[in-house]
Design a protein around this motif. Structure first.
Motif, PDB file in Angstrom:
ATOM      1  N   GLY A 114       0.962  -0.987   0.083  1.00 24.86           N
ATOM      2  CA  GLY A 114       0.093  -0.043  -0.022  1.00 24.86           C
ATOM      3  C   GLY A 114       1.089   1.318  -0.102  1.00 24.86           C
ATOM      4  N   ILE A 115       0.800   2.152  -0.958  1.00 27.17           N
ATOM      5  CA  ILE A 115       1.862   3.233  -1.146  1.00 27.17           C
ATOM      6  C   ILE A 115       1.145   4.587  -1.184  1.00 27.17           C
ATOM      7  N   LYS A 116       1.888   5.629  -0.368  1.00 25.36           N
ATOM      8  CA  LYS A 116       1.493   6.808  -0.326  1.00 25.36           C
ATOM      9  C   LYS A 116       2.571   7.684  -1.128  1.00 25.36           C
ATOM     10  N   TYR A 117       2.029   8.395  -2.207  1.00 19.39           N
ATOM     11  CA  TYR A 117       3.253   9.085  -2.936  1.00 19.39           C
ATOM     12  C   TYR A 117       2.457  10.549  -3.247  1.00 19.39           C
ATOM     13  N   LEU A 118       3.493  11.470  -3.480  1.00 21.37           N
ATOM     14  CA  LEU A 118       2.779  12.853  -4.263  1.00 21.37           C
ATOM     15  C   LEU A 118       3.060  13.168  -5.573  1.00 21.37           C
ATOM     16  N   LYS A 119       4.101  12.320  -6.003  1.00 19.97           N
ATOM     17  CA  LYS A 119       4.650  12.792  -7.408  1.00 19.97           C
ATOM     18  C   LYS A 119       4.597  11.335  -8.219  1.00 19.97           C
ATOM     19  N   LYS A 120       3.921  11.332  -9.291  1.00 24.51           N
ATOM     20  CA  LYS A 120       3.753  10.000 -10.252  1.00 24.51           C
ATOM     21  C   LYS A 120       5.150   9.327 -10.620  1.00 24.51           C
ATOM     22  N   GLU A 121       6.066  10.172 -10.513  1.00 26.10           N
ATOM     23  CA  GLU A 121       7.614   9.645 -10.964  1.00 26.10           C
ATOM     24  C   GLU A 121       8.155   8.956  -9.806  1.00 26.10           C
ATOM     25  N   ASP A 122       7.804   9.177  -8.855  1.00 24.41           N
ATOM     26  CA  ASP A 122       8.215   8.385  -7.747  1.00 24.41           C
ATOM     27  C   ASP A 122       7.683   6.912  -7.463  1.00 24.41           C
ATOM     28  N   LEU A 123       6.302   7.079  -7.652  1.00 25.78           N
ATOM     29  CA  LEU A 123       5.520   5.832  -7.716  1.00 25.78           C
ATOM     30  C   LEU A 123       6.146   5.133  -8.800  1.00 25.78           C
TER      31      LEU A 123
END
Length: 364
Positions: A14-23
């Motif tokens: 389960g992932i929390k991210y702010l930028k799509k490139e980080d995901l």
């Protein structure tokens, strides 16, 4: 430095991210070594179905497929009569000069019965912890009896299965908040075979004097091992059990970036609250002394803020005893969201048969 966080349970991320490139960076890294499927909508995680209502700032958690599969495993037929309590309730004999203890004198059921009780506990404990807190107190009681189960224990197990089969699937709802931990603590004194039961409601809210309720991130429904000599000692023990868990929760929240003020902890026992807040200096047993000083030290360290409110406002009370069916009917809608609300949301979002058509991918 990439601003990304994740939780891993088994092989589910389960992932929390702010930028799509980080995901994308994390997913591409995982794909080098594993077969990875991605669900960007976050529809399911460790068998928990997630329904997001962004207009209201809410997320609904449910596990209907898991529940139905669990009931089929025990060949549980839906009874004709609806069961509104998960465990038998013994009416108190108000006004009686003497209150006598109840003893189970029914015959033992042997190894097969013991395995059945253990399987029921093992199967439904995950469901209770994940989405249905109303299952925690009966499962705790059954677990305390599973070493030497009797025919009466088997009847209680069937009572619980009938409750799960006749109630709507549980829906636990979280609203958006400032991620400030709050706790309600309560204790049922000597109401579980000469032991007291600690109850607790842990939730995330705002940094205000009286935090607004939210869905539970954890519920305590624990039989206190030691025999408590007074209600005040039992309440202090309940505060201690809930505070120990809250320390862990505070550490997790701060690690993921949510700074915590002193955690507000509500109790309905004025003596216990006065003891911890240094307004009362009681004569204590040594066992009570350790819990008392631990709580006072944590309050002095600004980890907790203990305060009193009437018992009718304490949401930890539900987890301290076996209530009558009428109480469960009144309180269940306050703990869980009506299943119809979830069905209406899915219809508005254009889902078919309760979920979107097509295979559900693993969350990543």
């Amino acid at each position: 430095m990439r601003n990304i966080q994740f939780v891993l349970v088994g092989d589910d991320f389960g992932i929390k991210y702010l930028k799509k490139e980080d995901l994308d960076h994390l997913i591409n890294l995982l794909k080098r070594y594993y077969d990875v499927s991605v669900d960007l909508d976050g529809k399911e995680y460790v068998k928990i179905e997630l329904d997001w209502d962004y207009d209201k700032g809410e997320v609904h958690l449910s596990m209907e497929p898991y529940l139905q599969k669990a009931l089929r495993q025990f060949d549980n037929l839906v009874p004709k009569k609806r069961r509104d309590s998960p465990y038998p309730h013994i009416e108190p004999k108000c006004g009686a000069k003497e209150q006598f203890a109840e003893y189970d004198t029914s015959p033992a059921v042997g190894k097969e019965g013991q395995k059945h009780i253990q399987k029921v506990n093992g199967k439904f404990l995950w469901y209770g912890r994940a989405v249905d807190p109303t299952a925690l107190v009966p499962l705790s009681a059954l677990a305390s009896q599973q070493s030497k189960p009797t025919e009466n224990t088997m009847d209680k197990s069937q009572h619980f299965l009938d409750y799960m089969a006749t109630q709507d699937p549980a829906v636990l709802t979280y609203r958006k908040s400032d991620m400030i931990l709050a706790v309600h603590s309560d204790v049922g004194y000597l109401n579980e075979d000469a032991r007291s039961r600690a109850g607790g409601h842990h939730f995330l809210s705002e940094n205000v004097p009286l935090p607004q309720n939210n869905g539970a991130i954890h519920n305590v429904a624990e039989i206190i091992k030691a025999v408590m000599s007074s209600a005040a000692e039992a309440e202090t023990g309940g505060l201690y059990i809930n505070a120990r868990k809250a320390v862990e929760e505070r550490n997790i929240l701060e690690e993921i970036g949510h700074k915590q003020p002193p955690t507000p902890m509500q109790t309905d026992n004025s003596t216990a609250e006065g003891n911890v807040n240094n307004r009362v200096q009681p004569k204590r047993t040594k066992a009570m002394d350790m819990r008392f000083h631990w709580l006072r030290d944590r309050a002095n360290q600004k980890q907790f803020r203990f305060y009193w409110r009437p018992g009718t406002t304490n949401r930890g009370d539900y987890f301290t005893k076996h209530h009558p069916a009428s109480h469960h009917r009144n309180i269940r809608p306050e703990i869980l969201t009506p299943y119809k609300v979830l069905m209406d949301l899915r219809k508005r979002q254009g889902m078919s048969g309760g979920r979107t058509t097509g295979a559900t991918a693993r969350v990543c």
